[in-house]
Every structure is written in structure tokens, then in C-alpha cells.
Design an enzyme around this catalytic site. Structure first.
Site, PDB file in Angstrom:
ATOM      1  N   LYS A  84      34.863  45.229  47.946  1.00 54.50           N
ATOM      2  CA  LYS A  84      35.801  44.190  48.410  1.00 54.50           C
ATOM      3  C   LYS A  84      36.741  43.766  47.282  1.00 54.50           C
ATOM      4  CE  LYS A  84      34.357  39.739  48.423  1.00 54.50           C
ATOM      5  NZ  LYS A  84      35.212  38.787  47.683  1.00 54.50           N
ATOM      6  N   ASN A  85      36.164  43.484  46.110  1.00 51.54           N
ATOM      7  CA  ASN A  85      36.982  42.911  45.045  1.00 51.54           C
ATOM      8  C   ASN A  85      37.863  43.945  44.345  1.00 51.54           C
ATOM      9  OD1 ASN A  85      36.050  40.432  45.690  1.00 51.54           O
ATOM     10  ND2 ASN A  85      34.603  40.248  43.973  1.00 51.54           N
ATOM     11  N   ILE A 116      29.624  31.090  34.464  1.00 49.58           N
ATOM     12  CA  ILE A 116      30.996  31.378  34.901  1.00 49.58           C
ATOM     13  C   ILE A 116      31.550  30.257  35.777  1.00 49.58           C
ATOM     14  CG2 ILE A 116      32.516  33.066  36.049  1.00 49.58           C
ATOM     15  CD1 ILE A 116      31.118  34.261  33.616  1.00 49.58           C
ATOM     16  N   CYS A 176      36.803  25.328  45.488  1.00 49.83           N
ATOM     17  CA  CYS A 176      36.000  25.950  46.543  1.00 49.83           C
ATOM     18  C   CYS A 176      34.534  25.627  46.314  1.00 49.83           C
ATOM     19  CB  CYS A 176      36.271  27.440  46.649  1.00 49.83           C
ATOM     20  SG  CYS A 176      35.352  28.452  45.527  1.00 49.83           S
ATOM     21  N   ARG A 209      32.527  37.933  55.102  1.00 48.98           N
ATOM     22  CA  ARG A 209      33.658  38.098  54.180  1.00 48.98           C
ATOM     23  C   ARG A 209      33.392  39.237  53.210  1.00 48.98           C
ATOM     24  NH1 ARG A 209      34.409  33.433  50.686  1.00 48.98           N
ATOM     25  NH2 ARG A 209      35.624  35.065  49.729  1.00 48.98           N
ATOM     26  N   ARG A 252      40.829  32.740  48.607  1.00 42.94           N
ATOM     27  CA  ARG A 252      41.494  32.461  47.325  1.00 42.94           C
ATOM     28  C   ARG A 252      42.181  33.688  46.749  1.00 42.94           C
ATOM     29  NH1 ARG A 252      40.140  28.151  44.660  1.00 42.94           N
ATOM     30  NH2 ARG A 252      40.820  29.215  42.789  1.00 42.94           N
TER      31      ARG A 252
HETATM   32  N1  EPU Z   1      39.539  30.346  35.251  1.00 44.36           N
HETATM   33  C1  EPU Z   1      40.354  29.381  34.714  1.00 44.36           C
HETATM   34  N2  EPU Z   1      41.709  29.514  34.876  1.00 44.36           N
HETATM   35  C2  EPU Z   1      42.261  30.558  35.555  1.00 44.36           C
HETATM   36  C3  EPU Z   1      41.423  31.545  36.096  1.00 44.36           C
HETATM   37  C4  EPU Z   1      40.059  31.404  35.932  1.00 44.36           C
HETATM   38  O1  EPU Z   1      39.881  28.426  34.103  1.00 44.36           O
HETATM   39  O2  EPU Z   1      43.503  30.599  35.653  1.00 44.36           O
HETATM   40  C5  EPU Z   1      38.071  30.238  35.093  1.00 44.36           C
HETATM   41  C6  EPU Z   1      37.350  30.060  36.428  1.00 44.36           C
HETATM   42  O3  EPU Z   1      37.352  28.730  36.880  1.00 44.36           O
HETATM   43  C7  EPU Z   1      35.976  30.586  36.107  1.00 44.36           C
HETATM   44  C8  EPU Z   1      36.270  31.713  35.105  1.00 44.36           C
HETATM   45  O4  EPU Z   1      37.577  31.461  34.615  1.00 44.36           O
HETATM   46  O5  EPU Z   1      35.220  29.597  35.482  1.00 44.36           O
HETATM   47  C9  EPU Z   1      36.223  33.130  35.678  1.00 44.36           C
HETATM   48  O6  EPU Z   1      36.942  33.172  36.896  1.00 44.36           O
HETATM   49  P1  EPU Z   1      37.750  34.465  37.354  1.00 44.36           P
HETATM   50  O7  EPU Z   1      39.209  34.144  37.312  1.00 44.36           O
HETATM   51  O8  EPU Z   1      37.287  35.658  36.621  1.00 44.36           O
HETATM   52  O9  EPU Z   1      37.317  34.562  38.885  1.00 44.36           O
HETATM   53  P2  EPU Z   1      38.218  35.097  40.055  1.00 44.36           P
HETATM   54  O10 EPU Z   1      39.132  36.126  39.547  1.00 44.36           O
HETATM   55  O11 EPU Z   1      38.774  33.947  40.815  1.00 44.36           O
HETATM   56  C10 EPU Z   1      36.680  37.108  40.737  1.00 44.36           C
HETATM   57  C11 EPU Z   1      35.962  37.554  41.987  1.00 44.36           C
HETATM   58  C12 EPU Z   1      34.789  36.624  42.243  1.00 44.36           C
HETATM   59  C13 EPU Z   1      33.858  36.681  41.027  1.00 44.36           C
HETATM   60  C14 EPU Z   1      34.624  36.302  39.755  1.00 44.36           C
HETATM   61  C15 EPU Z   1      33.811  36.436  38.486  1.00 44.36           C
HETATM   62  C16 EPU Z   1      37.733  38.589  43.278  1.00 44.36           C
HETATM   63  C17 EPU Z   1      38.619  38.557  44.469  1.00 44.36           C
HETATM   64  N3  EPU Z   1      36.907  37.535  43.100  1.00 44.36           N
HETATM   65  O12 EPU Z   1      37.128  35.771  41.000  1.00 44.36           O
HETATM   66  O13 EPU Z   1      34.111  37.124  43.389  1.00 44.36           O
HETATM   67  O14 EPU Z   1      32.795  35.780  41.200  1.00 44.36           O
HETATM   68  O15 EPU Z   1      35.789  37.157  39.624  1.00 44.36           O
HETATM   69  O16 EPU Z   1      33.330  37.719  38.341  1.00 44.36           O
HETATM   70  O17 EPU Z   1      37.752  39.545  42.526  1.00 44.36           O
HETATM   71  C18 EPU Z   1      32.749  37.012  45.291  1.00 44.36           C
HETATM   72  O18 EPU Z   1      33.042  38.201  45.539  1.00 44.36           O
HETATM   73  O19 EPU Z   1      31.839  36.395  45.902  1.00 44.36           O
HETATM   74  C19 EPU Z   1      33.489  36.279  44.261  1.00 44.36           C
HETATM   75  C20 EPU Z   1      33.494  34.952  44.180  1.00 44.36           C
END
Ligand code: EPU
Length: 417
Positions: A22-23, A326, A116, A396, A92
Site C-alpha cells: 500500500k505505502n 515514531i 489523526c 484501508r 492523509r
Molecule cells: N513528522 C514531522 N513533520 C513532518 C513529517 C513528519 O514532524 O513534516 C514526524 C511525524 O509526526 C512522525 C515522524 O515524523 O512523528 C515520522 O512520520 P513520517 O512522515 O515518516 O510518516 P508518514 O510519511 O506520514 C508513513 C506511512 C505510515 C508509517 C510512517 C512511519 C505512508 C502513506 N504512510 O507515514 O504508514 O507509519 O510512514 O513509517 O507511507 C500505515 O500504513 O498504517 C501508516 C500509518
């Protein structure tokens, strides 16, 4: 809304085939914005999030069709540049169209994703990176308004490793003028898969999978013809199912290299892994041993496996300490696991799980995707009947979950509420 009804305490065995990631699928679908013409992406899972991304792209003017795990996207016409609130609020990852839209049209209007169930999840790092590339960014009435005539290469440092942040900047940079360097880039396999997809379109990217990524902008890209990697989190979820049920499950279409940290921890729990002709065979012990884990960015233990691992620790021999590093609020499953009899205490980002002999079936409520998965894992080992409500969260991210579980001998069925 559907409910899953599970009669647990069965040893699951057999073979399960893992769907596409998915991701990885979501950013690669968003990357189709970057080139005119018809894109073909294979091994795309039939999931609610994938359909949401399809609707989002269709809303921009693209053609979208998903059949037999093949997504066909026609991005000849991208006429709109808005990701509306009603779509972003259900997913998101909609924010992933920000970088490609800016690169293709020079403008984008994307609803700000709110907090979220698992944390605040800001997108400040995505916006910081785009600003460094010359975009002007305004926040207005809950929307991000971004503009740039042509983005310019820049040196971008992320003080926190961000998966979709790295992906957004990578997609913005492939058509930018000059070279972009991302420092402390996320190293997740989904980031590498996106990079490989972009390279297949003609992009110049070096270092994906490492913490320093270099992207040399090009003036034009060609459409995608690309196959998505298997979903490592789905594979990991089935590994914990083998572990908690004392099962014997062969996992096909899995890339164990993407799961080193999880597999090491599962081995410490007494779970055995054997290379099989068609995949990897996972053999659960009589009772798993308690093991401590802390979530970390890749290649560390994945936060997306924390809840499922905790479900297994509920019946482990001994006490396990799990630290979530995280997301600040990713323990929503704990209250539900406790309703099954689990002995868990939480202090800040740390959960202490004292293993008990047996979980008991109960009515439960799913709260987010991986929390839902953990309830399924627990229910499969529990005595009696569990009903998991609001499983749209599960839909999802897990393709044909009940069919796959039934093939392994689980007593599970979906009911309409
Ligand atoms: N963060 C910030 N600022 C930003 C972006 C992130 O502070 O601008 C922080 C977040 O709040 C968090 C950390 O950085 O504490 C890591 O977040 P990240 O941005 O890596 O998460 P994401 O890209 O929103 C993706 C996956 C998630 C997965 C996380 C961590 C996708 C679509 N989503 O989210 O997947 O948990 O990386 O590996 O790729 C899931 O599939 O259930 C899911 C939540």
C-alpha cells in the site's frame, strides 16, 4: 459498517500470498502526475486507500481504472490542482500529490491533513523542503496553497526522518531545475520503490535507500510501466499470526530483506524461519517468549508492526517492554487488548506487557489501521468469539484479509452491521 467475527484458538497453517505494498502504491500512483500519457502499474492492491488515491487523481483530471491489480492511469490531462478536504480527511497520504502537482502545473491546493488517531502528524518538513526549492507557500482556510514557476534544486535537511516528506520532495525534484540533495532522507523500502519507479520514467536519482539522496532534475519524464513491491507490513502481520497461534505459515511473495529487524525480534521470541521453495516458512512456538522492542525509522523495528507485535506479547512467557518512538499516540489498541484480558500498563511512549496464559474473546472496536490488525492477531489466539467493529480501518490496508485467513484455517467471517 462491517464487522469481523473470529472464533479463535486455532493453529493456523498453510500458504498465504502477500499483496502489493500500500505505502509504495500510493506515492507511485501520485508520481503518474509527473508525465503525460498512459501509466500502467501492476501488483496494486485493491484497498480503500488505493481507491481514494484513484479518486483524488480522477478529480485532477486523470483517467483511473483498477482491474486485476493493474492500475491504468491516463495523465494526459491534469486540469485541476486541488486535493479537497473530503478526500484528504479520509486519507492523509493525499498530501503526496503536493510535490508532483507543483512540478507539473506550478501550483497546488491541498487540504491540510488534521491530526489523526496515532498522532499530530504535521507536514512542516514537506513544506520546508518545497520552500527551499523556491515555492511560495500560504496556509489559507485549512488549505496549503503552493506556487512555483519552475522548482529549483536545493539542499534539504530533514531533522526528523519522514517517509512521505522524502517522497514528496523526491517527486518535486525530478522535474526541477538543477540538483536537489536530501539529507537524513527516509530509507524505507517504499521510498526506494518510488525512486525505482521514477528512474524507470527517466528520472536521475542516486542514493535512494540511503540517508543521502541526490536528484538531478530532467525536463521530461515518460509514463510508468512498473510493478509494486510486496507489502512488508502485511507479511510481518502474518508472521506474528504464525507466532501467536503456534502456526506453520508459508508466506509467498515476501521480501524478507525488508523485514530484518522484525525477523530478528521474532526469532528471539522463539519463532523459526525457513527458506521455502515458494517463499518463507514461519513456524510458531508453543508459547512465544517476551522480547523488548523499540520502534525506529527503517532499518529499525517498524512502527507499523508495533501493535501486532504487542498483541503477540500479551500471551508471551515473561514481561515485554515496547517503546513507540515514531508516533506519540500509537497505543490505541491497548484499551481493546485489555478488554480481552491483557495485562498492559502505559507510561508515556512505553508499554509494559506482562504475558498471561490466555486471551479471551470480546467485542472490540477498531481505531486505526494497524491497531485493527493487532486486534485480529489477538482474536486468532483468543479463546471464544471476538467481534471487531469498524473494520473499515482494516480494509484501508489489508487486501482480502478474511479470505487469506480462512485459507489458513481460521474461523473468521465478515458480517454487515
Ligand atoms: N513528522 C514531522 N513533520 C513532518 C513529517 C513528519 O514532524 O513534516 C514526524 C511525524 O509526526 C512522525 C515522524 O515524523 O512523528 C515520522 O512520520 P513520517 O512522515 O515518516 O510518516 P508518514 O510519511 O506520514 C508513513 C506511512 C505510515 C508509517 C510512517 C512511519 C505512508 C502513506 N504512510 O507515514 O504508514 O507509519 O510512514 O513509517 O507511507 C500505515 O500504513 O498504517 C501508516 C500509518
Amino acid at each position: 459498517m462491517d464487522t469481523l467475527v473470529i472464533n479463535g484458538k486455532k493453529r493456523l497453517s498453510g500458504t498465504v500470498e502477500i499483496s502489493g505494498s500500500k505505502n509504495a502504491a500510493l506515492p507511485i500512483m501520485a508520481a503518474s502526475i509527473l508525465a503525460e500519457g498512459e501509466h500502467q502499474i501492476t501488483n496494486v492492491p485493491h484497498l480503500r486507500d488505493v481507491r481514494t488515491m484513484g479518486r483524488l487523481l480522477a478529480n485532477l483530471g486523470a483517467g483511473f481504472h483498477l482491474e486485476d491489480n493493474r492500475a491504468i492511469l491516463d495523465c494526459t490531462m491534469i486540469t485541476n490542482f486541488e486535493a479537497p478536504y473530503d478526500l484528504v480527511s479520509t486519507m492523509r497520504a493525499s498530501v503526496l500529490i503536493l510535490g508532483p502537482l507543483l512540478a507539473r502545473l506550478g501550483k497546488a491546493k491541498v487540504s491540510l491533513p488534521g491530526g489523526c488517531a496515532i498522532g499530530a502528524r504535521p507536514i512542516n518538513l514537506h513544506l520546508m523542503g518545497l520552500k527551499k526549492m523556491g515555492a511560495t507557500i500560504k496556509l489559507e482556510s485549512g488549505y496549503v496553497l503552493a506556487k512555483a514557476k519552475r522548482l529549483k534544486g536545493a539542499s534539504i535537511y530533514f531533522d526528523t526522518s519522514t517517509v512521505t516528506g522524502t517522497e514528496n520532495i523526491m517527486m518535486a525534484a525530478v522535474l526541477a531545475e538543477g540538483k536537489t540533495v536530501i539529507e537524513n532522507a527516509a530509507r524505507e523500502p517504499e521510498v526506494s520503490d518510488l525512486a525505482n519507479a521514477l528512474i524507470s520514467m527517466g528520472a536521475k536519482i542516486k542514493g535512494a535507500g540511503e540517508s543521502l539522496i541526490e536528484i538531478e532534475g530532467v525536463s521530461r519524464l515518460i509514463p510508468l510501466a512498473y510493478e509494486i513491491i510486496p507489502d512488508r507490513i502485511e507479511a510481518g502481520t502474518f508472521m506474528t499470526i504464525a507466532g501467536i497461534t503456534g502456526g506453520d505459515i508459508t508466506i509467498k511473495r515476501c521480501m524478507p530483506d525488508h523485514l530484518d529487524a522484525l525477523i530478528n525480534n521474532l526469532q528471539d521470541c522463539g519463532i523459526r524461519f525457513k527458506k521455502a521453495r515458494t517463499g518463507i516458512r514461519v513456524i510458531g512456538p508453543e508459547r512465544p517468549l517476551a522480547v523488548n522492542v523499540r520502534t525506529m525509522p527503517y532499518p529499525g523495528f517498524p512502527t507499523d508492526m508495533q501493535a501486532q507485535f504487542m498483541a503477540m506479547m500479551c500471551i508471551a512467557a515473561g514481561t515485554s517492554v515496547i517503546s513507540e518512538k515514531i508516533f506519540e499516540n500509537r497505543f490505541m489498541h491497548v484499551a481493546e487488548l485489555r478488554r480481552m484480558g491483557a495485562d498492559i500498563t502505559i507510561e508515556g511512549g512505553t508499554a509494559t506487557i506482562r504475558g498471561i496464559d490466555l486471551l479471551k474473546g470480546a467485542p472490540l472496536m477498531a481505531t486505526d489501521l494497524r491497531a485493527s490488525a493487532s486486534l485480529i492477531v489477538a482474536a486468532l489466539a483468543a479463546e471464544g468469539r471476538t467481534t471487531v467493529h469498524r473494520i473499515y480501518h482494516l480494509d484501508r490496508g489489508y487486501e482480502k484479509i478474511e479470505e487469506k485467513l480462512q485459507t489458513l484455517g481460521a474461523d473468521v467471517r465478515r458480517e454487515k452491521e
